[in-house]
Design an enzyme around this catalytic site. Structure first.
Site, PDB file in Angstrom:
ATOM      1  CG  ASP A 242      -1.903   0.980   0.872  1.00 59.04           C
ATOM      2  OD1 ASP A 242      -2.872   1.165   0.975  1.00 59.04           O
ATOM      3  OD2 ASP A 242      -1.921   1.673   2.480  1.00 59.04           O
ATOM      4  CD  GLU A 305      -2.523   2.194  -3.408  1.00 63.64           C
ATOM      5  OE1 GLU A 305      -3.609   2.692  -3.838  1.00 63.64           O
ATOM      6  OE2 GLU A 305      -2.337   2.334  -2.429  1.00 63.64           O
ATOM      7  CG  ASP A 368      -8.183   3.278  -3.088  1.00 65.90           C
ATOM      8  OD1 ASP A 368      -9.235   2.617  -2.817  1.00 65.90           O
ATOM      9  OD2 ASP A 368      -7.035   2.394  -3.646  1.00 65.90           O
TER      10      ASP A 368
HETATM   11  C1  NOJ Z   1      -4.080   2.757  -0.752  1.00 66.94           C
HETATM   12  C2  NOJ Z   1      -5.996   1.915  -0.639  1.00 66.94           C
HETATM   13  O1  NOJ Z   1      -6.281   1.607  -1.655  1.00 66.94           O
HETATM   14  C3  NOJ Z   1      -6.652   2.478  -0.224  1.00 66.94           C
HETATM   15  O2  NOJ Z   1      -8.097   1.974  -0.247  1.00 66.94           O
HETATM   16  C4  NOJ Z   1      -6.684   3.069   1.452  1.00 66.94           C
HETATM   17  O3  NOJ Z   1      -7.403   4.128   2.189  1.00 66.94           O
HETATM   18  C5  NOJ Z   1      -4.937   4.110   1.818  1.00 66.94           C
HETATM   19  N1  NOJ Z   1      -3.886   3.615   0.297  1.00 66.94           N
HETATM   20  C6  NOJ Z   1      -4.761   4.357   2.700  1.00 66.94           C
HETATM   21  O4  NOJ Z   1      -4.562   2.978   3.004  1.00 66.94           O
END
Ligand code: NOJ
Length: 570
Positions: A242, A305, A368
Site C-alpha cells: 500500500d 501501489e 479506489d
Molecule cells: C491505498 C488503498 O488502496 C486505499 O484504499 C486506502 O484508503 C489508502 N491506501 C490508505 O491506506
C-alpha cells in the site's frame, strides 16, 4: 537464498540495516542462481510475468456466515470460479485485525486475521486450497501507517519517553500552536493530529485513525520485515504494498508548495504539490529492504501501489545495485483518455520509460477507482478487457469487472467510505466500486443471506455470474476467452510489443514471440471502421469482443464493427 542458514539470513539483514543507517547502498548477494539482483536473469515464465492477477475486495466477494460482509471462507467457496476464469493469482485486500476506520487499511495487528473475515486456520485452509488449484496468493501489506488502535501506537502515545515514541512521527506545534507544517491528509484536513496527553502532534497521511509509522527508525523496519516473514512462511506468494512511495518523507518536514492549478472541485490534498510529504529519495533503500526479505524465499513478488507520473513510477523498479519492486503498479489505463491516439501515446511512452530489466504491468480498476464500465460504458468495457489482456505486461483485474459491474448508486444514509464522509459530494466516493459481487439472481445476488454492508447493484438480476456464464457472447465469456488465449499464446503473455496504428478510432498492435505473431485491432468508436493487416498479410480471428467473429478468416483489409476488438493470428 532459501538455502541460507537462518542465522546467516539474519546477519545479512542486520548488516544491511547498519548500512542503511550509514546511508550506504547495500550490495545484493546472488540468490539461488536463477534470480539475480536486477531480475535480469529471471526467466520469462516466472509466474508473475506470464500470469494474471485477480483482485478481491474481501468484504464484498462472498459472505459465508450471514453477517452481510464477505469473508475468507466465502472466498474459499468461490475458488473454483476464480480458477475457472483462468487467472493465475489472487490478491486479497487487507484481512488483518482492524477497527475498519478505512476498511482494513488501518491495521491493528500485522500477524493475525480480522475476526469478521475468519481465523488464521481459515487463512491456512484458504491458501492450501489456492495452491492446490495451482494459483498464487498475494496479500496486501500496509506499511505506511497502522491503526491508532495498534498496540505500538498505544505505547507510542503513552508518553514522550516511551521506547516506541519514535516509531511514529511526533512533532511540536508551531509557536502559535498550529500544526508543524502545511501537509494535508489524503482524506482532507490537516495531516497532523493534536494529542492532548503528550502535547504533540502526530502525522497521518490518511485518517487520523491511521498514524504514519516512522520508517527511518530501524526498529520499525525490522518489525515490519518480520511481519512480511510471518506471512511468507505461511506460503504467501507476494505482497501488494500500500502507498509504498509514501514511506519516506522529507526528513526536515518542509512545507509542500501550493499547486497553482488547483480547482476547488478537487480534493483538498490536491491544493498542494506533494513534493515533500512522500517519495523522498531514501525510499529506494526501503523498498529494496522489502525486496530482500522476499528474496529470502523462492519466487515471491513485490508489487508497489504507486500513483506517480511514469518517469518517477519506473524508478521504483530500482537498479541493479538496489532492486526495487518487481511490479510498480501502472495505473495509466485508469486515467487515460479513452481515444486511440491517447492510448497509443501512453503505451509507447510507458514502454520507452521501462528499464531494461523492468517487466511491465497494467491495471484497469481497483477498489479506489471508478469501475471501468462506469468510466467508458459497457461496450468499451469489452474493448478495455481485450486491451488489458493483450498488452505486454502482467494484467491485474478487479473482481466484478469480468461481469461488467458498474458504479452502484449509494444513498447518503448508506455511505461507508471515510473519504466521502470527510469530503462529501466531490465525486470521490469509493463505495460504488466496492459493492457485493453478483453471483446469481437470488436475494442479495447470492453474496449473502443477510443485508450486505453496501447495496447490491439493481442490475444483478441479469448481470450475474450464473446468467452470464450461459450466454456465449457475454462479457464474462469474453474475459474467459481472452484469458485462455493469453495462456495459450506466448506471443500474448510474454511476446514483444509493436504499435501498428493509433489514429482515428483504431488502435492496433502486434505481439510476437519466436515464430508466433498475433495482432490486435480495437475500434474505440461507435461506427464501423476499416482495419488493415501489415504488409500483405491475411489472418484468422481468434477472439472478437462480440463473441462470434463476423468471419473467421480476414483478408488484408477488413471491417471492425462498432466497439469491436479482435485478436488475429497470421
Ligand atoms: C491505498 C488503498 O488502496 C486505499 O484504499 C486506502 O484508503 C489508502 N491506501 C490508505 O491506506
Amino acid at each position: 537464498m532459501q538455502a541460507l542458514h537462518e542465522r546467516d539470513r539474519w546477519s545479512a539483514a542486520q548488516r544491511d540495516e547498519q548500512l542503511l543507517v550509514l546511508g550506504v547502498t547495500p550490495k545484493l548477494a546472488k540468490t539461488d542462481g536463477r534470480i539475480n539482483a536486477s531480475g535480469a536473469c529471471m526467466p520469462q515464465n516466472t509466474w508473475w510475468k506470464h500470469g494474471i492477477v485477480y483482485q478481491i475486495y474481501p468484504r464484498s466477494f462472498q459472505d459465508s456466515n450471514a453477517d452481510g460482509i464477505g469473508d475468507l471462507e466465502g472466498i474459499r467457496r468461490r475458488l473454483d470460479y476464480i480458477a475457472g476464469l483462468g487467472v493465475n493469482a489472487v490478491w486479497i485486500s487487507p484481512i488483518f485485525p482492524s477497527p475498519m476506520a478505512d476498511f482494513g487499511y488501518d491495521i491493528a495487528d500485522y500477524c493475525g486475521v480480522e475476526p469478521i473475515f475468519g481465523t488464521l486456520e481459515d487463512f491456512d485452509r484458504l491458501i492450501g486450497e489456492v495452491h492446490a488449484r495451482g494459483l498464487k496468493m498475494i496479500l496486501d501489506f500496509v506499511p505506511n501507517h497502522t491503526s491508532d488502535r495498534h498496540a505500538w501506537f498505544a505505547e507510542s502515545r503513552a508518553s514522550r519517553d516511551n521506547p516506541k515514541r519514535d516509531w511514529y512521527i511526533w512533532r511540536d506545534g508551531k509557536p502559535d500552536g498550529s500544526p508543524p507544517n502545511n501537509w494535508i491528509s489524503n482524506f482532507g484536513g490537516s495531516a497532523w493530529q493534536w494529542d492532548e496527553t503528550t502535547g504533540q502532534y502526530y502525522y497521518h497521511a490518511f485518517l487520523k485513525e491511521q498514524p504514519d509509522l516512522n520508517w527511518r527508525n530501524p526498529e520499525v523496519r525490522a518489525a515490519m520485515h518480520d511481519a512480511l516473514r510471518f506471512w511468507l512462511k505461511r506460503g504467501v506468494d507476494g505482497f501488494r504494498v500500500d502507498v509504498i512511495w509514501h514511506l519516506m518523507k522529507d526528513p526536515e518536514l518542509r512545507d509542500n508548495p501550493p499547486d497553482p492549478n488547483y480547482k476547488p472541485d478537487r480534493p483538498e490534498i490536491d491544493s498542494l504539490l506533494q513534493v515533500h510529504s512522500n517519495g523522498h529519495d531514501d525510499i529506494y533503500a526501503i523498498v529494496n529492504g522489502m525486496r530482500r526479505v522476499l528474496e529470502e524465499f523462492d519466487e515471491r513478488v513485490l508489487i508497489g501501489e504507486i500513483y506517480l507520473p511514469v518517469e518517477r513510477l519506473v524508478t521504483y523498479y530500482g537498479t541493479e545495485e538496489l532492486p526495487g519492486a518487481h511490479l510498480p503498479f501502472n495505473f495509466q489505463l485508469i486515467f487515460a483518455s479513452w481515444t486511440a491516439p491517447a492510448l497509443a501515446r501512453m503505451i509507447e511512452d510507458y514502454e520507452s520509460h521501462l528499464p531494461d530489466s523492468g517487466w511491465p504491468n497494467w491495471v484497469l480498476g481497483n477498489h479506489d477507482q471508478k469501475r471501468i464500465a462506469a468510466r467508458i460504458g459497457q461496450n468499451q468495457a469489452r474493448v478495455a478487457a481485450m486491451l488489458l489482456l493483450t498488452l505486454r505486461g502482467t494484467p491485474t483485474m478487479y473482481y466484478g469487472d469480468e461481469i461488467g459491474m458498474t458504479s452502484v448508486d449509494i444513498p447518503p444514509e448508506a455511505v461507508q467510505d471515510p473519504w466521502e464522509k470527510n469530503e462529501p459530494g466531490l465525486g470521490f466516493n469509493r463505495d460504488p466500486q466496492r459493492t457485493p459481487m453478483q453471483w446469481d439472481d437470488t436475494s442479495y445476488a447470492g453474496f449473502s443471506t443477510a443485508k450486505p454492508w453496501l447495496p447490491v447493484s439493481p442490475l444483478y438480476h441479469e448481470q450475474n455470474v450464473e446468467a452470464l456464464s450461459g450466454d456465449g457472447s457475454s462479457i464474462l465469456n469474453l474475459y474467459r476467452k481472452l484469458i485462455a488465449s493469453r495462456r495459450k499464446h506466448r506471443a500474448l503473455s510474454i511476446g514483444s510489443f509493436k504499435l501498428l496504428h493509433g489514429e482515428g478510432n483504431l488502435l492496433s498492435y502486434e505481439r510476437q514471440h519466436e515464430n508466433e505473431r498475433l495482432m490486435v485491432f480495437l475500434n474505440l468508436g461507435e461506427t464501423e471502421i476499416e482495419a488493415r493487416l501489415p504488409e500483405n498479410r491475411t489472418g484468422t480471428v481468434i477472439v472478437s469482443t462480440y463473441g462470434e467473429p463476423q468471419a473467421e478468416q480476414v483478408p488484408n483489409t477488413f471491417t471492425l464493427r462498432p466497439h469491436e476488438g479482435v485478436v488475429v493470428s497470421e
